[in-house]
Each structure stands twice: as C-alpha cells, then as structure tokens.
Design a protein around this motif. Structure first.
Motif, PDB file in Angstrom:
ATOM      1  N   TYR A   6       0.727   5.289  -3.569  1.00  0.00           N
ATOM      2  CA  TYR A   6      -0.521   4.618  -3.214  1.00  0.00           C
ATOM      3  C   TYR A   6      -0.288   3.612  -2.090  1.00  0.00           C
ATOM      4  O   TYR A   6      -1.042   3.581  -1.108  1.00  0.00           O
ATOM      5  N   ILE A   7       0.733   2.782  -2.219  1.00  0.00           N
ATOM      6  CA  ILE A   7       1.018   1.769  -1.198  1.00  0.00           C
ATOM      7  C   ILE A   7       1.319   2.442   0.137  1.00  0.00           C
ATOM      8  O   ILE A   7       0.821   2.016   1.181  1.00  0.00           O
ATOM      9  N   GLY A   8       2.112   3.509   0.092  1.00  0.00           N
ATOM     10  CA  GLY A   8       2.407   4.241   1.329  1.00  0.00           C
ATOM     11  C   GLY A   8       1.153   4.784   1.977  1.00  0.00           C
ATOM     12  O   GLY A   8       0.958   4.664   3.193  1.00  0.00           O
ATOM     13  N   GLN A   9       0.274   5.371   1.158  1.00  0.00           N
ATOM     14  CA  GLN A   9      -0.971   5.939   1.691  1.00  0.00           C
ATOM     15  C   GLN A   9      -1.930   4.853   2.160  1.00  0.00           C
ATOM     16  O   GLN A   9      -2.503   4.956   3.246  1.00  0.00           O
ATOM     17  N   ALA A  10      -2.108   3.825   1.370  1.00  0.00           N
ATOM     18  CA  ALA A  10      -3.076   2.778   1.717  1.00  0.00           C
ATOM     19  C   ALA A  10      -2.668   2.025   2.979  1.00  0.00           C
ATOM     20  O   ALA A  10      -3.518   1.659   3.787  1.00  0.00           O
ATOM     21  N   TYR A  11      -1.360   1.801   3.134  1.00  0.00           N
ATOM     22  CA  TYR A  11      -0.882   1.041   4.293  1.00  0.00           C
ATOM     23  C   TYR A  11      -0.255   1.923   5.360  1.00  0.00           C
ATOM     24  O   TYR A  11       0.235   1.421   6.369  1.00  0.00           O
ATOM     25  N   LYS A  12      -0.284   3.243   5.108  1.00  0.00           N
ATOM     26  CA  LYS A  12       0.241   4.231   6.057  1.00  0.00           C
ATOM     27  C   LYS A  12       1.625   3.820   6.582  1.00  0.00           C
ATOM     28  O   LYS A  12       1.860   3.731   7.785  1.00  0.00           O
ATOM     29  N   THR A  13       2.527   3.605   5.633  1.00  0.00           N
ATOM     30  CA  THR A  13       3.884   3.189   5.985  1.00  0.00           C
ATOM     31  C   THR A  13       4.610   4.312   6.723  1.00  0.00           C
ATOM     32  O   THR A  13       4.259   5.492   6.587  1.00  0.00           O
ATOM     33  N   GLU A  14       5.623   3.944   7.481  1.00  0.00           N
ATOM     34  CA  GLU A  14       6.385   4.932   8.241  1.00  0.00           C
ATOM     35  C   GLU A  14       7.058   5.943   7.316  1.00  0.00           C
ATOM     36  O   GLU A  14       7.071   7.144   7.610  1.00  0.00           O
ATOM     37  N   ARG A  15       7.621   5.472   6.219  1.00  0.00           N
ATOM     38  CA  ARG A  15       8.303   6.366   5.277  1.00  0.00           C
ATOM     39  C   ARG A  15       7.314   7.376   4.690  1.00  0.00           C
ATOM     40  O   ARG A  15       7.603   8.563   4.608  1.00  0.00           O
ATOM     41  N   TRP A  16       6.138   6.914   4.318  1.00  0.00           N
ATOM     42  CA  TRP A  16       5.117   7.802   3.774  1.00  0.00           C
ATOM     43  C   TRP A  16       4.653   8.786   4.842  1.00  0.00           C
ATOM     44  O   TRP A  16       4.543   9.987   4.590  1.00  0.00           O
ATOM     45  N   ARG A  17       4.392   8.287   6.038  1.00  0.00           N
ATOM     46  CA  ARG A  17       3.897   9.132   7.135  1.00  0.00           C
ATOM     47  C   ARG A  17       4.890  10.232   7.462  1.00  0.00           C
ATOM     48  O   ARG A  17       4.502  11.366   7.730  1.00  0.00           O
ATOM     49  N   ALA A  18       6.185   9.923   7.400  1.00  0.00           N
ATOM     50  CA  ALA A  18       7.216  10.915   7.710  1.00  0.00           C
ATOM     51  C   ALA A  18       7.289  12.011   6.642  1.00  0.00           C
ATOM     52  O   ALA A  18       7.818  13.091   6.902  1.00  0.00           O
ATOM     53  N   SER A  19       6.727  11.759   5.464  1.00  0.00           N
ATOM     54  CA  SER A  19       6.832  12.723   4.361  1.00  0.00           C
ATOM     55  C   SER A  19       5.684  13.726   4.318  1.00  0.00           C
ATOM     56  O   SER A  19       5.689  14.616   3.461  1.00  0.00           O
ATOM     57  N   ILE A  20       4.710  13.609   5.217  1.00  0.00           N
ATOM     58  CA  ILE A  20       3.563  14.509   5.202  1.00  0.00           C
ATOM     59  C   ILE A  20       3.357  15.145   6.564  1.00  0.00           C
ATOM     60  O   ILE A  20       3.820  14.632   7.583  1.00  0.00           O
ATOM     61  N   SER A  21       2.621  16.246   6.560  1.00  0.00           N
ATOM     62  CA  SER A  21       2.337  16.945   7.816  1.00  0.00           C
ATOM     63  C   SER A  21       1.182  16.260   8.553  1.00  0.00           C
ATOM     64  O   SER A  21       0.462  15.442   7.976  1.00  0.00           O
ATOM     65  N   ASN A  22       0.995  16.622   9.808  1.00  0.00           N
ATOM     66  CA  ASN A  22      -0.133  16.084  10.578  1.00  0.00           C
ATOM     67  C   ASN A  22      -1.462  16.482   9.948  1.00  0.00           C
ATOM     68  O   ASN A  22      -2.401  15.690   9.929  1.00  0.00           O
ATOM     69  N   GLU A  23      -1.543  17.712   9.432  1.00  0.00           N
ATOM     70  CA  GLU A  23      -2.773  18.171   8.777  1.00  0.00           C
ATOM     71  C   GLU A  23      -3.065  17.329   7.533  1.00  0.00           C
ATOM     72  O   GLU A  23      -4.203  16.895   7.321  1.00  0.00           O
ATOM     73  N   GLN A  24      -2.033  17.076   6.723  1.00  0.00           N
ATOM     74  CA  GLN A  24      -2.221  16.240   5.527  1.00  0.00           C
ATOM     75  C   GLN A  24      -2.640  14.828   5.924  1.00  0.00           C
ATOM     76  O   GLN A  24      -3.498  14.230   5.278  1.00  0.00           O
ATOM     77  N   PHE A  25      -2.053  14.311   6.984  1.00  0.00           N
ATOM     78  CA  PHE A  25      -2.393  12.968   7.443  1.00  0.00           C
ATOM     79  C   PHE A  25      -3.864  12.879   7.841  1.00  0.00           C
ATOM     80  O   PHE A  25      -4.547  11.919   7.500  1.00  0.00           O
ATOM     81  N   GLU A  26      -4.357  13.886   8.551  1.00  0.00           N
ATOM     82  CA  GLU A  26      -5.765  13.905   8.955  1.00  0.00           C
ATOM     83  C   GLU A  26      -6.689  13.951   7.745  1.00  0.00           C
ATOM     84  O   GLU A  26      -7.694  13.245   7.701  1.00  0.00           O
ATOM     85  N   ILE A  27      -6.347  14.793   6.778  1.00  0.00           N
ATOM     86  CA  ILE A  27      -7.168  14.894   5.566  1.00  0.00           C
ATOM     87  C   ILE A  27      -7.198  13.551   4.842  1.00  0.00           C
ATOM     88  O   ILE A  27      -8.263  13.045   4.486  1.00  0.00           O
ATOM     89  N   ILE A  28      -6.031  12.974   4.622  1.00  0.00           N
ATOM     90  CA  ILE A  28      -5.934  11.718   3.881  1.00  0.00           C
ATOM     91  C   ILE A  28      -6.628  10.586   4.631  1.00  0.00           C
ATOM     92  O   ILE A  28      -7.284   9.738   4.019  1.00  0.00           O
ATOM     93  N   SER A  29      -6.511  10.579   5.930  1.00  0.00           N
ATOM     94  CA  SER A  29      -7.135   9.522   6.732  1.00  0.00           C
ATOM     95  C   SER A  29      -8.660   9.565   6.668  1.00  0.00           C
ATOM     96  O   SER A  29      -9.317   8.570   6.962  1.00  0.00           O
ATOM     97  N   ASN A  30      -9.216  10.702   6.298  1.00  0.00           N
ATOM     98  CA  ASN A  30     -10.667  10.844   6.249  1.00  0.00           C
ATOM     99  C   ASN A  30     -11.235  10.902   4.833  1.00  0.00           C
ATOM    100  O   ASN A  30     -12.397  11.265   4.652  1.00  0.00           O
ATOM    101  N   LEU A  31     -10.441  10.534   3.855  1.00  0.00           N
ATOM    102  CA  LEU A  31     -10.929  10.518   2.481  1.00  0.00           C
ATOM    103  C   LEU A  31     -11.888   9.351   2.281  1.00  0.00           C
ATOM    104  O   LEU A  31     -11.734   8.301   2.906  1.00  0.00           O
ATOM    105  N   PRO A  32     -12.859   9.507   1.385  1.00  0.00           N
ATOM    106  CA  PRO A  32     -13.793   8.401   1.127  1.00  0.00           C
ATOM    107  C   PRO A  32     -13.081   7.220   0.455  1.00  0.00           C
ATOM    108  O   PRO A  32     -12.104   7.406  -0.293  1.00  0.00           O
ATOM    109  N   ALA A  33     -13.566   6.023   0.713  1.00  0.00           N
ATOM    110  CA  ALA A  33     -12.951   4.806   0.170  1.00  0.00           C
ATOM    111  C   ALA A  33     -12.948   4.806  -1.351  1.00  0.00           C
ATOM    112  O   ALA A  33     -11.993   4.332  -1.975  1.00  0.00           O
ATOM    113  N   TRP A  34     -14.003   5.344  -1.966  1.00  0.00           N
ATOM    114  CA  TRP A  34     -14.051   5.345  -3.425  1.00  0.00           C
ATOM    115  C   TRP A  34     -12.933   6.185  -4.022  1.00  0.00           C
ATOM    116  O   TRP A  34     -12.455   5.904  -5.122  1.00  0.00           O
TER     117      TRP A  34
END
Length: 124
Positions: free
Chosen positions: A16-44
């Motif tokens: 959660y912390i990696g995703q919420a703050y988009k840490t470098e370690r978290w970002r390196a563990s996912i693909s660009n496609e996953q990053f785009e999906i996660i970046s556009n998820l609703p706040a709720w």
C-alpha cells in the motif's frame, strides 16, 4: 498463526505504501501497463486498500495480544478486501488471479480463525 498473519499483512502495508507514494522500489516491481492502470484507479479503491491492510495488520497484532477486538478489525478488513478485489475482478483484471484469490481466502481465514479464537476463549 497470528505471527504469520502479522507478516502477511505487513507485506500488504508495504505494498500500500509503495502504491500510494509510488516509491522507486514499488515502481520497479511493476510493468508500465500496470503502472498506468494503478495510477488511474478511483480514490475510494485506494481507501479500501488502506482500510484492508491497516485493519488487518492491527487485527493481527490484536491476535498476538489475545484481544477479542481483533475479530472486529479483521471483519472490517475482509469487507474492504472484498470491495477492493471485487472491483479488480469486475474490471477484468485477472492477470494475477491466484494472488487475488489468495488475498480473499486469507482474509476469510483470519475472520474464521479470530471468531473461533473468541469462541474457544483464547482471546480476552
């Protein structure tokens, strides 16, 4: 079991912390496609993620401390998990179906385990 639950849920907090703050370690563990999906998820949905992992982590600490209130936090966590994972499944995000089902299954197990612990008098 309670210590395993704590470690499992602590890993969820880390995600959660990696995703919420988009840490470098978290970002390196996912693909660009996953990053785009996660970046556009609703706040709720991000809020449901936070509730799921923090309630479960605190609930796991409650199990270790043998406290009945752990059950209530684990129920809250399960509800948040079902909301979060249900959203992913309804949106067709099934690339990690095994992990999604494992998360739901473990949340259900923790509610069952904590309820059984209360019934058996293992929790105060």
């Amino acid at each position: 079991m309670s210590v395993i639950a704590l470690f499992w849920n602590a890993m969820g907090v880390d995600q959660y912390i990696g995703q919420a703050y988009k840490t470098e370690r978290w970002r390196a563990s996912i693909s660009n496609e996953q990053f785009e999906i996660i970046s556009n998820l609703p706040a709720w949905l991000t809020a449901a993620f936070a509730i799921a992992v923090f309630a479960a982590t605190i609930g796991s600490v409650g199990l270790i401390l043998k406290q009945k209130w752990a059950y209530h936090l684990l129920v809250i966590s399960l509800i948040a998990v079902v909301i979060q994972m249900g959203y992913y499944l309804m949106q067709g995000y099934t690339d990690h179906l095994g992990m999604t089902l494992s998360i739901i299954g473990f949340a259900i197990f923790l509610v069952w385990f904590s309820k059984k612990s209360v019934e058996e008098g293992w929790l105060d």
